[in-house]
Structures are given as C-alpha cells and as structure tokens.
Enzyme design. Structure first.
Site, PDB file in Angstrom:
ATOM      1  N   HIS A 173      37.847  54.156  62.853  1.00 42.30           N
ATOM      2  CA  HIS A 173      38.891  53.993  62.191  1.00 42.30           C
ATOM      3  C   HIS A 173      38.645  52.841  61.041  1.00 42.30           C
ATOM      4  CE1 HIS A 173      43.450  53.305  62.114  1.00 42.30           C
ATOM      5  NE2 HIS A 173      42.922  52.539  61.026  1.00 42.30           N
ATOM      6  N   HIS A 189      49.188  56.343  63.975  1.00 44.49           N
ATOM      7  CA  HIS A 189      49.774  55.077  63.884  1.00 44.49           C
ATOM      8  C   HIS A 189      50.810  54.725  64.871  1.00 44.49           C
ATOM      9  CE1 HIS A 189      49.968  50.810  61.862  1.00 44.49           C
ATOM     10  NE2 HIS A 189      50.944  51.027  62.560  1.00 44.49           N
ATOM     11  N   ARG A 215      39.312  52.076  50.985  1.00 40.75           N
ATOM     12  CA  ARG A 215      39.910  51.802  49.690  1.00 40.75           C
ATOM     13  C   ARG A 215      39.271  52.854  48.620  1.00 40.75           C
ATOM     14  NH1 ARG A 215      43.638  49.926  52.771  1.00 40.75           N
ATOM     15  NH2 ARG A 215      43.570  47.671  53.294  1.00 40.75           N
ATOM     16  N   HIS A 258      42.011  43.503  51.937  1.00 40.48           N
ATOM     17  CA  HIS A 258      42.853  43.209  50.890  1.00 40.48           C
ATOM     18  C   HIS A 258      42.402  42.054  50.027  1.00 40.48           C
ATOM     19  CE1 HIS A 258      46.133  45.711  52.227  1.00 40.48           C
ATOM     20  NE2 HIS A 258      45.746  45.455  53.314  1.00 40.48           N
ATOM     21  N   ALA A 317      49.072  43.269  55.200  1.00 37.52           N
ATOM     22  CA  ALA A 317      48.779  43.423  56.739  1.00 37.52           C
ATOM     23  C   ALA A 317      47.266  44.071  56.338  1.00 37.52           C
ATOM     24  CB  ALA A 317      49.415  44.221  57.598  1.00 37.52           C
ATOM     25  N   HIS A 345      44.148  51.921  67.081  1.00 37.14           N
ATOM     26  CA  HIS A 345      44.167  50.722  67.333  1.00 37.14           C
ATOM     27  C   HIS A 345      45.372  50.076  68.203  1.00 37.14           C
ATOM     28  CE1 HIS A 345      47.220  51.349  64.277  1.00 37.14           C
ATOM     29  NE2 HIS A 345      46.513  51.378  63.221  1.00 37.14           N
TER      30      HIS A 345
END
Ligand code: NCD
Ligand code: ZN
Length: 348
Positions: free
Chosen positions: A17, A140, A21, A255, A267, A178
C-alpha cells in the site's frame, strides 16, 4: 524479555500500500521505496484519478522512468473505482499483467476521494466481475457519514458495509487496507483466507496521543486516524502473530510541509525512507523480529499470487536517527520518525 538479535536478514520486502503521487513529487519519493522494496501496490488517488487500465499503464511508465537505474523495482498498479466504472474495465484490468487490484475509496473519505464510490453495496455488477476474475478489491474502510465520530468510522464501515459485501460475494478477495482498530484485526483474523489486511508502521508504533503530544502534531495526522492504545496493541499482536492474513503496507503518503502545517492540513504520513526500520522497531518492541520476514516479504506476495522476491535485505542493531525533513522550505517532506532514535538500520 527475549534476546534481541544483533543482525537479521530477510527476503527483500514488498510494500502492499503506497502513494507515489505524480510529476516532481513522484521523482522525489520513488527512490526511497525502490531501493528497499521489490514491488509496491501503487494507489490510484491522483488528480485526475487512475480510473482506467490505460491511465494505470501510462502512470506505470512514469514511475519506471523515475526509478533509479538498476533498482529492479516493480510497481503494481491499481484502478480507482467510481460509480461509473464499467464491468468491461474490470475485465481489462484482470487481463493486464500490470494491474493487481481495484481500490475503493468511499466518496469523501480521504485525500482525492471525491470521485470515489458513493455506496459499495450498490456496485453489484462490478463486485461480481471482481469475484469471478480473482482480482482483489482493496478497501479504504471508513464510513463517510459526517455525523459518525471520526474514531468510529472504520468500525462502522466494517459493520454496515464491508462485512456485508464480504458475505454476499463468497469468492470476492478483499484487502482491508491500513486497518486501525481491534475490531478490524479480529474481523480479518476470523475471516477466510480470501480476506487480508495491510497494517502501517504508524498504527503499530503510535496511538492517538501522538497527534496531541505537547501540542497539535499535523505530521501524525493520517487516515484512518490513529486510534487508542488498545487498538495499537491489537494491531501489533496481529502483525507479529504469524497469521498470513496480515502483511506490510506502509500507506506512505507524502504531502509538502505547507500542505500539512496548514489551516486545514492534509492527511498522510511519509514513511517510505524509514519504513522497514520502523516495522523492525515495532516487531523488536515485542521480541518478535523473527516474524518480520513473513509479514514484510512473504504473506503479501502469497495473497496476490505472486512469487516471493529472491533478493535479501539485512538489518543490524545499530541505533541511528533519520533526518526530520527531506528537502527545504514549503515543499519539504516531514519524514516519519525523523529525529527519533531507531534500533535497527538497513545495511546497504
Ligand atoms: C492518503 C493520501 O494522502 O493519499 N492519506 C492518508 O492519510 N493515508 C490517502 C489514504 O490512504 O487514505
Ligand atoms: Zn493510502
């Protein structure tokens, strides 16, 4: 306390996982994963989202172009499920050797999920196509009901949606991504082998106090949000149990600093540069380093029906401290556990 080994060698791991980007950020983050991991499941939440096999293959080419020469890294691509995804696209994905799964983001649940699925239970044709093809559905698992307490969203999604879908489609293969709660760990443990889960390093090492330690810590904000200590313990027990339904998925989600330290911060925790060492820290904390290889290098490949890697990676007991940031200024990336002491270091 069990004796901590001074060195441990494992099969080259995979990351089941990962967010890589695109564009300049892709080029900055891909080497950290490519130098450690053999393969990674690459999440499709780009803008625009990776909704078709054609986009997935083009994205794969951009990833490969950004990999250091000779890395031998293989990106495994995923499709982003929308309410409009046709069954024909699922069939095309199942045929592609480079697409390994289909990701469902409940609409609005997390970063770049506005095109996500509004109600998974209504995507019957797609779920049947997935079940008959054997291509896993990567979930998710959080409800998007704004009235639901943010700490309850995973448990409620499991109760109201995911458990029903898993029951209704007995051949559907699912990765509950996750996982963050005791309830999710117990559900996966008690489910048949077609249901698996990834676990991140932050959910093994931290509980929700870390978000508020001495002040607000935006770099400890990820989704699903960190939970209670009882949940962290349950996840650590699951990861170190030797149960092949639990495997490594970092959810490394970079990020830029300015987007994290903001009025409405994003997040995501960027863990790729320290991921393997962070998992080693978690496993060592309960004297279970001998179980790291199964979790990091065997069980995910087995679940996805892929061969295990052949290379080896060695970790030695040698305390070190990762840098807090990669890069400078507003675009710097805060590195998970940067500035902390880690017990194990990967030997390059
Ligand atoms: C991820 C991201 O930034 O893409 N963020 C996160 O907190 N995990 C999205 C996700 O996996 O939810
Ligand atoms: Zn993610």
């Amino acid at each position: 306390m069990s004796h901590a080994p001074s060195t441990i060698e494992i099969t080259r791991p995979d990351d089941w996982h990962l967010h890589l980007r695109d564009g300049a950020l892709l080029e900055r983050v891909v080497p950290a994963t490519a130098r450690r991991f053999g393969r990674a499941i690459v999440m499709p939440n780009l803008v625009p989202a990776v909704t078709t096999v054609e986009r997935a293959l083009a994205y794969r080419e951009r990833i490969l172009a950004a990999c250091p020469a000779g890395a031998g890294f293989e990106p495994l691509m995923t499709l982003y499920l929308t309410d409009e995804t046709p069954v024909s696209e699922i069939a095309a994905a199942a045929k592609s050797p480079h697409v390994a799964g289909v990701k469902v983001y409940p609409r609005g649940a997390t970063t770049h999920s506005s095109e996500g699925v509004s109600d998974l239970t209504e995507r019957g044709a797609v779920l049947e196509a997935l079940a008959s093809s054997g291509l896993p559905l990567l979930v998710h698992g959080e409800t998007t009901d704004p009235d639901c307490d943010v700490f309850d969203r995973e448990r409620v999604y499991l109760e109201e949606t995911l458990s029903k879908v898993i029951e209704r489609y007995p051949a559907l293969r699912v990765v509950f991504e996750h996982i963050t709660t005791l309830e999710a760990a117990e559900f996966v443990r008690d489910s048949p082998a077609r249901v698996a889960a990834t676990i991140t390093p932050q959910h093994l090492l931290l509980n929700r106090n870390a978000i508020f330690a001495g002040g607000l810590r935006p770099h400890h904000y990820c989704l699903p949000v960190l939970k209670r200590e009882r949940d962290r313990r349950a996840l650590l027990a699951a990861a170190t149990s030797g149960d092949p339904s639990f495997f490594l998925g970092t959810d490394s989600a970079p990020h830029p600093r300015a987007a994290k330290e903001a009025d409405c911060g994003c997040a995501g925790i960027y863990s790729a540069p320290v991921a393997l060492e962070a998992y080693a820290e978690a496993f060592a904390s309960v004297g279970a380093l001998e179980r790291l290889e199964g979790f990091a290098s065997h069980f995910g490949a087995d679940f996805y029906g892929l061969p295990r890697n052949t290379g080896r990676v060695r970790l030695i007991a040698e305390p070190w401290s990762p840098p807090a940031f990669e890069g400078d200024g507003e675009s710097a990336l805060r590195v998970f556990l940067g500035g902390e002491m880690l017990r194990y270091r990967v030997v390059d």
